[in-house]
Design an enzyme around this catalytic site. Structure first.
Site, short mmCIF file in Angstrom:
data_model
loop_
_atom_site.label_atom_id
_atom_site.label_comp_id
_atom_site.label_asym_id
_atom_site.label_seq_id
_atom_site.Cartn_x
_atom_site.Cartn_y
_atom_site.Cartn_z
N THR A 299 0.70 -1.06 0.11
CA THR A 299 -0.07 -0.15 0.05
C THR A 299 0.87 1.50 0.10
OG1 THR A 299 -1.57 -1.17 1.14
CG2 THR A 299 -2.04 1.19 1.25
N TYR A 440 -6.76 3.39 4.08
CA TYR A 440 -6.93 1.88 4.20
C TYR A 440 -5.81 0.91 4.56
CZ TYR A 440 -5.73 1.73 -1.13
OH TYR A 440 -5.19 1.77 -2.48
N GLU A 441 -5.83 -0.11 4.75
CA GLU A 441 -4.64 -0.90 5.20
C GLU A 441 -4.05 -0.38 6.35
OE1 GLU A 441 -4.27 -3.91 3.50
OE2 GLU A 441 -2.92 -4.14 5.25
N GLY A 442 -4.80 0.19 7.42
CA GLY A 442 -4.37 0.93 8.69
C GLY A 442 -4.43 2.35 8.39
N GLN A 447 -1.10 3.30 11.94
CA GLN A 447 0.10 2.93 11.96
C GLN A 447 0.98 3.73 13.21
OE1 GLN A 447 1.00 0.90 9.37
NE2 GLN A 447 -0.97 0.89 8.63
#
Lengths: 598, 598
Positions: A299, A440-442, A447
């Site tokens: 990502t 997205y993806e955290g 993070q």
């Protein structure tokens, strides 16, 4: 829309000169054949596909978007044909395991190819991109029977895959998920629930779709420790791997979004769909974590991609568009005005884009190489060190690179002036497409908590010290160099980073909100310092090349100048983040909730 | 899409408590009746119109957009009806001259009403908003006959107006414009050329449209000194102000844009259209400059508007959305998770939005009040001082407020996580709408050159010293106060700002590119310090109110806490800008153009 041109020269500089890939891969089990010559040849082919097939579909895909009907999702014109070509040329198999038909190339090469594909057309990349997570899940945790049943077709690209995690009431907090899995007499499970934000959940590009689904067994404990992992195919698959009758999983609708409109973001209804447990019950989240790093690096590539594409578009315009005269006298005296690249502020924006794109490329390729070392080195200590570095640097890379990628995309619009706001030019699409990457993806906030909480404080500083030791070694090795301009500030930042981390750690012992209050500024600080390390590495290599009398000094000169720009004009932002985070949690937490709305 | 709620409490705090409007307007010619009671009543009515009529059309207008046909531009459903209501209630006349039917209210009140209208629906505001520029041009520079012919209908809102400046080859650099004006036997001019980016160039909301057009006479010198100003109505107007036959000006197409989609951005073809010269030949740009400050403050409002709207939407979500537990233990133990407003980083984003919105409101209302003083004070020195302050602060306000407004809008998306990217929630529309604000009415780069070149260095520092003297007086007057937390850093920044300006001035004497290279960082630095001044002023007032035992301490507490947040967490960014700009022009200008693309 800028026609994408793959920056192969820079990619090879990073692969070969900075990361010394020939030497590294010669020593990794099963990657011995991944020489720089082979990688260069594959990148050349990937560049052609990205430039000629995918780049021309980027703007039209955005305009047309995906269309939903009861029969399924229709992707934009040209998308299925491009996918067919992608499959026919064997791209899906590039970095998959040979056992199931993969070509067994390093993850690094897969990342480089994905960079090109994603820069040309990020929406399109989402279809094979999501398959990657599905393949890695099955490779790592599937039973032999599951692997045999699903992997060959997935690796060949005949089928694609998805990851079904999010539900409407839970994204970051998966502990709240409700999808149920009821055991059936035949050993399968009946999966019931609704998942949202499922990229590539349905489409017309492949004959079957294999969903990896998080759900709860009837006896599951509450929260994150009661989640199990299932494989749920769109068409049920028999023992020979042949797709048969339709399973009870359907795309109920697709989202209307700000960007990546050619990527189908699906609401998926599971209505007693037949699924199969992957691994142990209740261990779903743990299993997912095993490849979370590679998913996050994948990502992060989006930040790099959109910085690069926006830079390419803006540079072309800046060299052509005429407006006003240089403050130091006409540079295009024959014309009615000078090209806007003569103006210092236009250069500031271009160099910001360039510094972020090239610096991020070095950072992300380095991380991908670490992943290959973790996978294939026989040296246990080396694996441990690489694994630790990845653990620390992955949240930084994911959040920082996507944040600065969005900034770079906005500079691209700004350089076009009012024209940047007009769809025809394609620059605003880059901003809209880039906007999802920090979500997205955290999210960036997630993070940042991972970095400061789990990684830095959670390891008692050990993970951070592993990296700063590397930085220190590098600084020592180049201390007498002509590169003091980069080395001196880098060394100082490294010390400051450690000291600052200690301070936060002490405060967080008293009050855990201190970690949360520092988190995003800490991550951004870490990102600027990490990028400084990669820019310093690139500068040292570039100067050595020039000193060695190599050709193509223009390329190396540009590297050195961009490095200087980065240290002078972007790295100082770290200080603003430092001051902000050292101010503590009080200025965030003291305000009673009710006072936000008076 | 967030339902807008006008922040009347905060608006009144700024108008009455911070800017002491009752005392100010009692002393301004013709504004004696603009008491706080009257302004409060008018704001209440404006709030109703914005909340009930315009806010519900914001998302539907974005979805539907404008439609072009040969017959003209059709605006989204509800737009013309809302405009009819706006006219019927007399809003267009609010701050226009009574001589032509205006209500003669202060510009400040007009700005406050426009803030509410624009926050509810920025696209809609563009239609009456552009009329404002047309009216001001005619009021200031039209002949008596032109005023009588056009102003009554424009002021009443029966007609709207436009400003036709940009052409495809020139935006910032109007010296390149080509539209021709040929003198005709009857004293009129035949206008021929194509203008682009003409907001409200055509629509279905009013019966006539009056275009103010920049064009060149046949004998015009090249460049900016050969541009004249014309009035060109869509329907020619007879001596009695009655619209008659169609003029040869047509909307050739409308742009497809990133945002403000309900605002018609027109390509306008003038095909020998009949126009009339305004003022002296070749003086068009100078005439435009007379009200450029008010136009820029009007655009700056967009930054405030989108910070406010995004804050309102994000706050509501942050209080409702449940995810994870507070790091210091559950705050909503009965529920499955805590509302996300318990998380420090969500608060950081909310407070950033709030600090930018409320600080910008104080800054822009102050500027509008200065404009009223310039227009109506009988005290020559006071007028001069106000005019100088406006000259300095307007480019700061326009560029800084729109930049931070865009940042705030992005935080709104971020707080929603993945949902922020979905159109349904309306948060991404705010980002798309906000994106234009740093581009039109002079980009951030153009504002920055105006600030550092014309205003600061061009006045030999005098304009800046006028403002820092004001800051100094304020700091001195509150030196022993409990507000040292704000006053001490503000005083230090003021000194640093002056010293830094001197340094740039010295370098720019040697090399003019030094000014250009510093410009945007200088502007952003100036913006953060200027906002610090307004936050310090608000904090001092808030503490005085609490000390005086006034009710509503919650409001004042929130002000003080937001001020602290601003000083702790946002103001330090000024240092990053300072370090970047002090690094000089070399890191931008040394790179040969060819090296950008190696």
């Amino acid at each position: 829309m800028p026609q994408y041109k793959a920056p192969q020269r820079d990619m090879q500089f990073v692969l070969n000169d900075v990361l010394d890939s020939d030497a590294v891969y010669a020593g990794l089990r099963g990657y011995e054949e991944a020489t720089s010559d082979l990688m260069t040849a594959i990148i050349e082919e990937g560049a052609k596909f990205a430039e000629n097939v995918l780049s021309p579909l980027n703007q039209s895909g955005d305009e047309e978007g995906c269309r939903w009907s009861e029969a399924g999702v229709k992707t934009p014109a040209g998308f299925p044909e491009a996918y067919r070509q992608f499959v026919d040329n064997g791209w899906p198999a590039l970095s998959a395991e040979p056992e199931f038909g993969g070509q067994g190339m390093p993850n690094l090469l897969g990342i480089a190819v994905n960079e090109m594909i994603g820069t040309a057309n990020w929406s399109w990349l989402m279809y094979p991109g999501l398959s990657h997570g599905c393949i890695k899940t099955l490779e790592a945790h599937g039973s032999d029977e599951q692997k045999a049943r699903y992997l060959p077709k997935l690796v060949a690209g005949e089928w694609t895959g998805t990851m079904c995690l999010t539900e409407s009431q839970c994204g970051s907090d998966l502990g709240l998920l409700r999808t149920k899995a009821e055991p059936q007499a035949d050993g399968s499970y009946a999966i019931t629930g609704t998942k949202i934000f499922i990229s590539a959940g349905d489409h017309d590009m492949a004959e079957n779709i294999v969903h990896i689904v998080l759900a709860r067994l009837p006896d599951a404990p509450e929260g994150t420790k009661g989640i199990s992992l299932f494989v749920v195919p769109k068409f049920n698959v028999d023992e020979d791997g042949v797709a048969g009758e339709r399973n009870a999983v359907r795309c109920a609708s697709i989202e209307k979004k700000m960007g990546i409109k050619a990527s189908a973001t699906c609401v998926m209804n599971f209505d007693g769909a037949r699924g199969y447990l992957i691994g142990e019950p209740h261990r779903g989240l743990n299993l997912m974590f095993t490849f979370m790093n590679t998913a996050r690096i994948g990502t992060a590539i989006q930040g790099l991609a959109h910085a690069e594409l926006s830079y390419q578009g803006a540079l072309e315009y800046a060299r052509e568009r005429l407006a006003m005269r240089s403050l130091t006298g006409p540079k295009n005296p024959e014309g009615p005005a000078d090209p806007i690249i003569v103006h210092p502020d236009v250069r500031r924006m271009l160099l910001t884009q360039k510094a972020f794109a090239e610096g991020s490329r070095a950072m992300l390729y380095y991380l991908a190489q670490l992943g290959d070392i973790v996978d294939r080195s026989d040296d246990v200590e080396r694996v441990k060190a690489a694994d630790d570095l990845m653990a620390l640097l992955t949240p930084i890379a994911k959040a920082f690179v996507t944040e600065v990628g969005l900034e770079a995309a906005n500079h691209g619009v700004q350089i076009y002036g009012g024209h940047g706001f007009i769809r025809e030019w394609g620059m605003e699409q880059i901003v809209r497409d880039a906007r999802i990457a920090t979500l997205y993806e955290g999210t960036t906030g997630i993070q940042a908590l991972d970095l400061i909480g789990r990684k830095v404080l959670g390891s008692g500083g050990k993970l951070l010290m592993g990296f700063t030791q590397l930085v220190d070694d590098f600084c020592q090795a180049n201390a007498d160099d002509a590169d003091a301009r980069y080395i001196t500030p880098l060394a100082a930042y490294k010390d400051e980073w450690l000291e600052m981390s200690l301070q936060i750690g002490e405060k967080a012992m008293q009050n855990p909100d201190e970690a949360g209050a520092a988190a995003v500024d800490y991550l951004m600080y870490s990102g600027y310092v990490t990028l400084a390390y990669f820019w310093a590495r690139m500068a040292v290599v570039a100067r050595a090349k020039i000193a060695a009398g190599e050709d193509d000094t223009a390329f190396y000169d540009a590297k050195l100048m961009t490095a200087s720009f980065y240290f002078d004009r972007l790295l100082p932002r770290a200080q603003a983040h430092r001051q902000a985070l050292l101010s503590g949690a009080g200025n965030l937490m003291d305000m009673p909730e009710a006072l936000f709305a008076v």
